[in-house]
Design a protein around this motif. Structure first.
Motif, mmCIF file in Angstrom:
data_model
loop_
_atom_site.group_PDB
_atom_site.id
_atom_site.type_symbol
_atom_site.label_atom_id
_atom_site.label_comp_id
_atom_site.label_asym_id
_atom_site.label_seq_id
_atom_site.Cartn_x
_atom_site.Cartn_y
_atom_site.Cartn_z
ATOM 1 N N MET A 1 0.778 -1.052 0.197
ATOM 2 C CA MET A 1 -0.084 -0.087 -0.008
ATOM 3 C C MET A 1 0.816 1.242 0.130
ATOM 4 O O MET A 1 1.840 1.267 0.574
ATOM 5 N N LYS A 2 0.493 2.250 -0.723
ATOM 6 C CA LYS A 2 1.283 3.425 -0.936
ATOM 7 C C LYS A 2 1.227 4.363 0.643
ATOM 8 O O LYS A 2 0.383 4.191 1.198
ATOM 9 N N PRO A 3 2.252 4.985 0.643
ATOM 10 C CA PRO A 3 2.182 5.673 1.883
ATOM 11 C C PRO A 3 1.407 7.004 1.881
ATOM 12 O O PRO A 3 0.664 7.138 3.227
ATOM 13 N N THR A 4 0.969 7.385 0.740
ATOM 14 C CA THR A 4 -0.264 8.212 0.648
ATOM 15 C C THR A 4 -1.652 7.802 1.321
ATOM 16 O O THR A 4 -2.332 8.578 2.042
ATOM 17 N N VAL A 5 -1.891 6.546 0.822
ATOM 18 C CA VAL A 5 -2.955 5.917 1.072
ATOM 19 C C VAL A 5 -3.020 5.642 2.651
ATOM 20 O O VAL A 5 -3.984 5.881 3.294
ATOM 21 N N VAL A 6 -1.909 5.217 3.040
ATOM 22 C CA VAL A 6 -1.984 4.866 4.493
ATOM 23 C C VAL A 6 -1.794 5.970 5.506
ATOM 24 O O VAL A 6 -2.736 6.115 6.609
ATOM 25 N N GLY A 7 -1.453 7.159 5.014
ATOM 26 C CA GLY A 7 -1.463 8.539 5.810
ATOM 27 C C GLY A 7 -2.876 8.889 5.480
ATOM 28 O O GLY A 7 -3.395 9.547 6.668
ATOM 29 N N MET A 8 -3.793 8.850 4.398
ATOM 30 C CA MET A 8 -4.993 9.269 4.470
ATOM 31 C C MET A 8 -5.984 8.193 5.474
ATOM 32 O O MET A 8 -6.932 8.865 5.995
ATOM 33 N N ALA A 9 -5.646 7.036 5.341
ATOM 34 C CA ALA A 9 -6.370 6.071 6.216
ATOM 35 C C ALA A 9 -6.376 6.536 7.714
ATOM 36 O O ALA A 9 -7.183 6.682 8.641
ATOM 37 N N VAL A 10 -4.753 6.847 8.131
ATOM 38 C CA VAL A 10 -4.814 7.305 9.380
ATOM 39 C C VAL A 10 -5.180 8.514 9.887
ATOM 40 O O VAL A 10 -5.925 8.828 10.856
ATOM 41 N N GLY A 11 -5.319 9.378 9.073
ATOM 42 C CA GLY A 11 -5.903 10.793 9.217
ATOM 43 C C GLY A 11 -7.359 10.590 9.447
ATOM 44 O O GLY A 11 -8.127 11.217 10.546
ATOM 45 N N ALA A 12 -8.099 9.606 8.455
ATOM 46 C CA ALA A 12 -9.435 9.483 8.635
ATOM 47 C C ALA A 12 -9.765 8.849 9.945
ATOM 48 O O ALA A 12 -10.835 9.186 10.521
ATOM 49 N N VAL A 13 -9.122 7.630 10.375
ATOM 50 C CA VAL A 13 -9.259 7.019 11.757
ATOM 51 C C VAL A 13 -9.162 8.191 12.811
ATOM 52 O O VAL A 13 -9.788 8.432 13.847
ATOM 53 N N LEU A 14 -8.033 9.144 12.721
ATOM 54 C CA LEU A 14 -7.799 9.908 13.806
ATOM 55 C C LEU A 14 -8.898 10.995 13.889
ATOM 56 O O LEU A 14 -9.479 11.463 15.012
ATOM 57 N N ALA A 15 -9.387 11.523 12.731
ATOM 58 C CA ALA A 15 -10.580 12.614 12.661
ATOM 59 C C ALA A 15 -11.698 12.031 13.216
ATOM 60 O O ALA A 15 -12.566 12.532 13.965
ATOM 61 N N PHE A 16 -12.033 10.757 13.046
ATOM 62 C CA PHE A 16 -13.183 9.860 13.479
ATOM 63 C C PHE A 16 -13.140 9.825 14.876
ATOM 64 O O PHE A 16 -14.102 10.160 15.708
ATOM 65 N N THR A 17 -12.040 9.567 15.371
ATOM 66 C CA THR A 17 -11.721 9.473 16.803
ATOM 67 C C THR A 17 -12.190 10.615 17.506
ATOM 68 O O THR A 17 -12.482 10.976 18.632
ATOM 69 N N ALA A 18 -11.609 11.677 17.031
ATOM 70 C CA ALA A 18 -11.662 13.091 17.513
ATOM 71 C C ALA A 18 -13.131 13.578 17.851
ATOM 72 O O ALA A 18 -13.288 14.056 18.726
ATOM 73 N N LEU A 19 -13.870 13.113 16.754
ATOM 74 C CA LEU A 19 -15.350 13.412 16.632
ATOM 75 C C LEU A 19 -15.986 12.775 17.886
ATOM 76 O O LEU A 19 -16.957 13.124 18.460
ATOM 77 N N LEU A 20 -15.693 11.441 17.909
ATOM 78 C CA LEU A 20 -16.410 10.463 18.914
ATOM 79 C C LEU A 20 -16.073 10.859 20.434
ATOM 80 O O LEU A 20 -16.742 10.633 21.065
#
Length: 63
Positions: A1-20
Motif C-alpha cells: 500500500m502506498k504511503p499516501t493511502v496509509v496516511g489518508m487512512a490514519v488521518g481518517a481514523v484520527l478524525a473519526f476518533t476526535a469526533l467520537l
C-alpha cells in the motif's frame, strides 16, 4: 500500500476518533497508532533497537 493511502487512512481514523471521543480519546488513539507502527516496523526487522536506545538516552552516533 502506498504511503499516501496509509496516511489518508490514519488521518481518517484520527478524525473519526476526535469526533467520537473528544481530545483525550484522540490523543490516546494517536499514541496507539504510533506504538502499532513501531511494533510493525520491529516485526519487519526495520528497527535498529540499539540506535533507538541511543536516541532515547541522548547519545549520538556518526553512523
Amino acid at each position: 500500500m502506498k504511503p499516501t493511502v496509509v496516511g489518508m487512512a490514519v488521518g481518517a481514523v484520527l478524525a473519526f476518533t476526535a469526533l467520537l471521543f473528544d481530545f483525550w480519546g484522540f490523543l490516546l488513539m494517536a499514541l496507539f497508532i504510533a506504538v502499532g507502527a513501531f511494533l510493525g516496523r520491529a516485526a519487519e526487522g526495520k528497527v535498529d533497537f540499539r540506535s533507538v536506545r541511543d536516541a532515547l538516552t541522548g547519545r549520538r552516533s556518526s553512523s
